[in-house]
Design a protein around this motif. Structure first.
Motif, PDB file in Angstrom:
ATOM      1  N   HIS A  67      -2.906   9.197 -25.038  1.00  0.00           N
ATOM      2  CA  HIS A  67      -4.120   8.455 -25.392  1.00  0.00           C
ATOM      3  C   HIS A  67      -5.381   9.092 -24.800  1.00  0.00           C
ATOM      4  CE1 HIS A  67      -1.093   5.405 -26.358  1.00  0.00           C
ATOM      5  NE2 HIS A  67      -2.011   4.786 -27.068  1.00  0.00           N
ATOM      6  N   ASP A  68      -5.266  10.315 -24.277  1.00  0.00           N
ATOM      7  CA  ASP A  68      -6.405  11.010 -23.636  1.00  0.00           C
ATOM      8  C   ASP A  68      -6.999  10.175 -22.507  1.00  0.00           C
ATOM      9  OD1 ASP A  68      -6.229  13.215 -25.346  1.00  0.00           O
ATOM     10  OD2 ASP A  68      -7.447  12.225 -26.882  1.00  0.00           O
ATOM     11  N   ALA A  69      -6.174   9.400 -21.853  1.00  0.00           N
ATOM     12  CA  ALA A  69      -6.624   8.555 -20.740  1.00  0.00           C
ATOM     13  C   ALA A  69      -6.149   9.159 -19.418  1.00  0.00           C
ATOM     14  CB  ALA A  69      -6.107   7.134 -20.902  1.00  0.00           C
ATOM     15  N   THR A  70      -6.715   8.668 -18.330  1.00  0.00           N
ATOM     16  CA  THR A  70      -6.359   9.163 -16.999  1.00  0.00           C
ATOM     17  C   THR A  70      -6.006   8.001 -16.084  1.00  0.00           C
ATOM     18  OG1 THR A  70      -8.679   9.120 -16.287  1.00  0.00           O
ATOM     19  CG2 THR A  70      -7.848  11.198 -17.212  1.00  0.00           C
ATOM     20  N   LEU A  71      -5.221   8.324 -15.054  1.00  0.00           N
ATOM     21  CA  LEU A  71      -4.813   7.314 -14.075  1.00  0.00           C
ATOM     22  C   LEU A  71      -5.368   7.693 -12.715  1.00  0.00           C
ATOM     23  CD1 LEU A  71      -3.072   4.833 -13.281  1.00  0.00           C
ATOM     24  CD2 LEU A  71      -1.188   6.442 -12.857  1.00  0.00           C
ATOM     25  N   ALA A  72      -6.110   6.779 -12.105  1.00  0.00           N
ATOM     26  CA  ALA A  72      -6.639   6.979 -10.749  1.00  0.00           C
ATOM     27  C   ALA A  72      -5.999   5.943  -9.829  1.00  0.00           C
ATOM     28  CB  ALA A  72      -8.158   6.833 -10.741  1.00  0.00           C
ATOM     29  N   ILE A  73      -5.582   6.402  -8.647  1.00  0.00           N
ATOM     30  CA  ILE A  73      -4.872   5.529  -7.701  1.00  0.00           C
ATOM     31  C   ILE A  73      -5.629   5.510  -6.381  1.00  0.00           C
ATOM     32  CG2 ILE A  73      -2.693   5.084  -6.522  1.00  0.00           C
ATOM     33  CD1 ILE A  73      -1.308   6.761  -8.678  1.00  0.00           C
ATOM     34  N   GLU A  74      -5.916   4.305  -5.919  1.00  0.00           N
ATOM     35  CA  GLU A  74      -6.533   4.114  -4.614  1.00  0.00           C
ATOM     36  C   GLU A  74      -5.638   3.163  -3.821  1.00  0.00           C
ATOM     37  OE1 GLU A  74     -10.327   2.479  -5.417  1.00  0.00           O
ATOM     38  OE2 GLU A  74     -10.921   4.083  -6.808  1.00  0.00           O
ATOM     39  N   SER A  75      -5.379   3.507  -2.562  1.00  0.00           N
ATOM     40  CA  SER A  75      -4.483   2.651  -1.792  1.00  0.00           C
ATOM     41  C   SER A  75      -4.750   2.786  -0.300  1.00  0.00           C
ATOM     42  CB  SER A  75      -3.020   3.012  -2.098  1.00  0.00           C
ATOM     43  OG  SER A  75      -2.140   2.132  -1.442  1.00  0.00           O
ATOM     44  N   VAL A  76      -4.573   1.664   0.398  1.00  0.00           N
ATOM     45  CA  VAL A  76      -4.659   1.624   1.858  1.00  0.00           C
ATOM     46  C   VAL A  76      -3.379   0.972   2.361  1.00  0.00           C
ATOM     47  CG1 VAL A  76      -5.917   0.764   3.857  1.00  0.00           C
ATOM     48  CG2 VAL A  76      -7.167   1.438   1.791  1.00  0.00           C
ATOM     49  N   PRO A  77      -2.604   1.670   3.194  1.00  0.00           N
ATOM     50  CA  PRO A  77      -1.349   1.090   3.692  1.00  0.00           C
ATOM     51  C   PRO A  77      -1.556  -0.283   4.311  1.00  0.00           C
ATOM     52  CG  PRO A  77      -1.483   3.416   4.268  1.00  0.00           C
ATOM     53  CD  PRO A  77      -2.805   3.058   3.680  1.00  0.00           C
TER      54      PRO A  77
ATOM     55  N   GLY B 221       0.814  -1.213   0.000  1.00  0.00           N
ATOM     56  CA  GLY B 221       0.000   0.000   0.000  1.00  0.00           C
ATOM     57  C   GLY B 221       0.851   1.268   0.000  1.00  0.00           C
ATOM     58  N   ILE B 222       0.151   2.405  -0.131  1.00  0.00           N
ATOM     59  CA  ILE B 222       0.814   3.711  -0.223  1.00  0.00           C
ATOM     60  C   ILE B 222       0.084   4.684   0.688  1.00  0.00           C
ATOM     61  CG2 ILE B 222       1.575   5.550  -1.786  1.00  0.00           C
ATOM     62  CD1 ILE B 222       0.982   3.478  -4.085  1.00  0.00           C
ATOM     63  N   ARG B 223       0.828   5.456   1.451  1.00  0.00           N
ATOM     64  CA  ARG B 223       0.205   6.466   2.301  1.00  0.00           C
ATOM     65  C   ARG B 223      -0.357   7.596   1.442  1.00  0.00           C
ATOM     66  NH1 ARG B 223       4.817   5.508   5.396  1.00  0.00           N
ATOM     67  NH2 ARG B 223       5.725   7.518   4.780  1.00  0.00           N
ATOM     68  N   PRO B 224      -1.458   8.235   1.873  1.00  0.00           N
ATOM     69  CA  PRO B 224      -2.139   9.253   1.047  1.00  0.00           C
ATOM     70  C   PRO B 224      -1.240  10.397   0.613  1.00  0.00           C
ATOM     71  CG  PRO B 224      -3.516   8.623   2.912  1.00  0.00           C
ATOM     72  CD  PRO B 224      -2.198   7.964   3.127  1.00  0.00           C
ATOM     73  N   GLU B 225      -0.288  10.823   1.443  1.00  0.00           N
ATOM     74  CA  GLU B 225       0.540  11.992   1.103  1.00  0.00           C
ATOM     75  C   GLU B 225       1.477  11.715  -0.067  1.00  0.00           C
ATOM     76  OE1 GLU B 225       2.532  10.009   4.750  1.00  0.00           O
ATOM     77  OE2 GLU B 225       0.517  10.436   4.007  1.00  0.00           O
ATOM     78  N   HIS B 226       1.666  10.443  -0.421  1.00  0.00           N
ATOM     79  CA  HIS B 226       2.576  10.115  -1.521  1.00  0.00           C
ATOM     80  C   HIS B 226       1.849   9.968  -2.858  1.00  0.00           C
ATOM     81  CE1 HIS B 226       5.948   9.518   1.163  1.00  0.00           C
ATOM     82  NE2 HIS B 226       5.255   8.657   1.892  1.00  0.00           N
TER      83      HIS B 226
ATOM     84  N   PHE C  32      11.613   9.755 -10.785  1.00  0.00           N
ATOM     85  CA  PHE C  32      12.506   9.322  -9.713  1.00  0.00           C
ATOM     86  C   PHE C  32      11.893   9.458  -8.319  1.00  0.00           C
ATOM     87  CE2 PHE C  32      15.553  10.640 -13.073  1.00  0.00           C
ATOM     88  CZ  PHE C  32      16.119   9.404 -13.297  1.00  0.00           C
ATOM     89  N   TYR C  33      10.571   9.707  -8.250  1.00  0.00           N
ATOM     90  CA  TYR C  33       9.960   9.787  -6.923  1.00  0.00           C
ATOM     91  C   TYR C  33       9.712   8.374  -6.414  1.00  0.00           C
ATOM     92  CZ  TYR C  33       7.011  11.072  -3.024  1.00  0.00           C
ATOM     93  OH  TYR C  33       6.504  11.234  -1.761  1.00  0.00           O
ATOM     94  N   ARG C  34      10.176   8.122  -5.202  1.00  0.00           N
ATOM     95  CA  ARG C  34      10.007   6.802  -4.602  1.00  0.00           C
ATOM     96  C   ARG C  34       9.443   6.944  -3.198  1.00  0.00           C
ATOM     97  NH1 ARG C  34      15.201   5.949  -7.150  1.00  0.00           N
ATOM     98  NH2 ARG C  34      15.101   4.286  -8.715  1.00  0.00           N
ATOM     99  N   VAL C  35       8.482   6.101  -2.882  1.00  0.00           N
ATOM    100  CA  VAL C  35       7.936   6.088  -1.529  1.00  0.00           C
ATOM    101  C   VAL C  35       8.942   5.480  -0.568  1.00  0.00           C
ATOM    102  CG1 VAL C  35       6.085   5.208  -0.074  1.00  0.00           C
ATOM    103  CG2 VAL C  35       5.574   5.976  -2.402  1.00  0.00           C
ATOM    104  N   ASP C  36       9.553   4.390  -0.992  1.00  0.00           N
ATOM    105  CA  ASP C  36      10.543   3.683  -0.159  1.00  0.00           C
ATOM    106  C   ASP C  36      11.763   3.440  -1.034  1.00  0.00           C
ATOM    107  OD1 ASP C  36      12.075   2.021   1.382  1.00  0.00           O
ATOM    108  OD2 ASP C  36      10.399   0.789   2.081  1.00  0.00           O
ATOM    109  N   LYS C  37      12.796   4.289  -0.876  1.00  0.00           N
ATOM    110  CA  LYS C  37      13.964   4.207  -1.756  1.00  0.00           C
ATOM    111  C   LYS C  37      14.709   2.890  -1.589  1.00  0.00           C
ATOM    112  CE  LYS C  37      14.671   9.175  -2.096  1.00  0.00           C
ATOM    113  NZ  LYS C  37      15.622  10.309  -1.912  1.00  0.00           N
TER     114      LYS C  37
END
Length: 439
Positions: free
Chosen positions: A403-413, A362-367, A375-380
């Motif tokens: 491609h005129d597409a979008t990316l949505a991310i949902e995560s719970v640590p 999972g990923i914390r909301p602030e990330h 080069f952004y990494r949550v856990d280097k």
């Protein structure tokens, strides 16, 4: 003909006619009658002239070519000339009004702010960009001193010193502005503002990119050079140690190669020289290949499944393979052993949707908002362990933009993440809808 003759000949002819008429009356009815007839003719002529003078005075108070009176005698020529002059004046005014409207429209579309001030810095006019940059309102602030409207010590010093050869860098309303004053005419000045906030952000991104790329390349180069130095200094190393060193160098060399390939991919995706050439993308074949690659990377350590229930789309097959593959690869890298990974392709009401769902760390909301940065990494430390380059999601973002597409991310640590790629309805190949694509 001489204009003077055109005026005087008719006037003299009218006087001659009046005198001739008075002479005829004198001849037939006597001197008194002749004088009375001559005076009457002159009075009529005077009244006519006064009448037209009055009409001319009335017209001059409200000049308009539509209401110019008709004349008689010399007045016909006078009113004709006035009509022509007025028509030319109205035409010039219309042209000036049109050019002024075009100028204001052009100024309103400029990204840079433009404000016109008089010699004592009273605001005369400004465009919408200047209003936005400096917090002005033309209707409210017109006629007010600009130094009272822009309360900045640096700006006031710049005005007082009058050294306008160099622009002033000013921080106003959380924006970085480049301010320049240009004197023109004798009693006016132009204040030009340029918003440099975005260019500064891009420059910072460029510096960060160079620094991060250099840092990422430094580690494998250090490892390779270190082992080469050992090999040169100790040529009699045992075979086992030498093979171990060669294996580590090969891994670091592969890491550098992956990083360079990802950077080249990003460059190509951002370049205008490589526009997207849409083609029919066979979703079944593409996602089967993604599934096989994902299972190979997992090596049986995860439960991976694929569900395809949607149409083919128009796009770049290789670009989508890279984007979908990066999402699936990340799911494997960040999901512990025996975790589950679900790949789905479905047709929603808004358009096709590709989903990668995992039971990973999972990923914390602030990330989440920064995941697609280079080069952004949550856990280097974990990224280095999994051999990630830090450019995968940046590549995904640029592919989807094309491609005129979008990316949505949902995560719970500690529970998992879901990445949804949403395509517009126009991307669908309509013939696959008619045949049906559920599998």
């Amino acid at each position: 003909m001489n204009p003077r003759l055109i005026f005087w000949i008719p006037a003299v002819m009218r006087l001659v006619l009046i005198l001739a008429g008075a002479g005829c009356v004198w001849y037939f009815f006597g001197l008194i009658a002749g004088l009375v007839a001559g005076m009457a003719g002159l009075c009529v002529l005077l009244v006519v002239q006064l009448h037209y003078l009055y009409q001319l005075a009335e017209w001059l108070d409200h000049p308009s070519s539509a209401r110019l009176p008709d004349g008689w005698g010399a007045w016909t020529d006078i009113f004709s000339r006035l009509y022509k002059l007025r028509r030319d004046d109205e035409r010039n005014q219309a042209e000036l009004a049109e050019w002024l409207a075009r100028f204001r429209q052009a100024m309103s579309l400029l990204p840079d702010g433009v404000a016109i001030m008089d010699d004592v810095l009273f605001l005369e006019w400004c465009n919408p960009a200047a209003e936005k940059h400096l917090g002005l309102q033309l209707g409210r602030d017109k006629g007010m001193r600009v130094t009272n409207l822009v309360r900045s010590p640096e700006f006031i010093d710049y005005i007082i010193l009058g050294r306008y050869e160099q622009p002033l860098t000013l921080n106003v309303r959380d924006r970085k502005l480049i301010v320049l004053i240009i004197p023109f005419e004798n009693r006016r000045q132009i204040l030009v503002t340029h918003d440099a906030t975005e260019s500064d952000r891009i420059e910072m991104m460029r510096r960060d990119f160079v620094a991060n790329a250099s840092h990422e390349l430094r580690t494998p180069l250090t490892v390779i050079n270190g082992f080469l130095e050992i090999a040169c200094a100790q040529p009699n190393l045992d075979v086992k140690t030498r093979l171990s060193h060669l294996k580590l160098m090969a891994e670091q060399g592969q890491r550098m190669q992956n990083l360079v390939e990802d950077m080249l991919t990003l460059t190509r995706l951002e370049s205008v020289d490589y526009p997207l050439r849409p083609e029919r993308v066979n979703i079944h074949i593409l996602l089967d290949q993604i599934l096989q690659d994902t299972q190979a990377l997992s090596g049986g350590r995860h439960d991976i499944s694929l569900e395809v229930d949607g149409p083919d789309i128009k796009g770049g097959t290789e670009e989508l393979r890279s984007a979908f593959g990066n999402l699936a690869t990340n799911a494997v890298r960040y999901t512990p052993e025996h975790g589950t990974i679900r790949l789905r392709w479905k047709l929603k009401e808004s358009g096709p949707e590709f989903t990668v769902e995992d039971s990973g760390i999972g990923i914390r909301p602030e990330h989440i908002s920064r995941l697609t940065e280079r080069f952004y990494r949550v856990d280097k430390s974990r990224s280095r362990e999994t051999q990630g380059t830090g450019l995968g999601l940046a590549i995904v973002k640029h592919v989807l933009l094309r491609h005129d597409a979008t990316l949505a991310i949902e995560s719970v640590p500690e529970q998992g993440s879901t990445f949804r790629v949403k395509f517009p309805r126009k991307a669908v190949c309509e013939d696959t809808l008619e045949k049906g694509t559920g599998t």
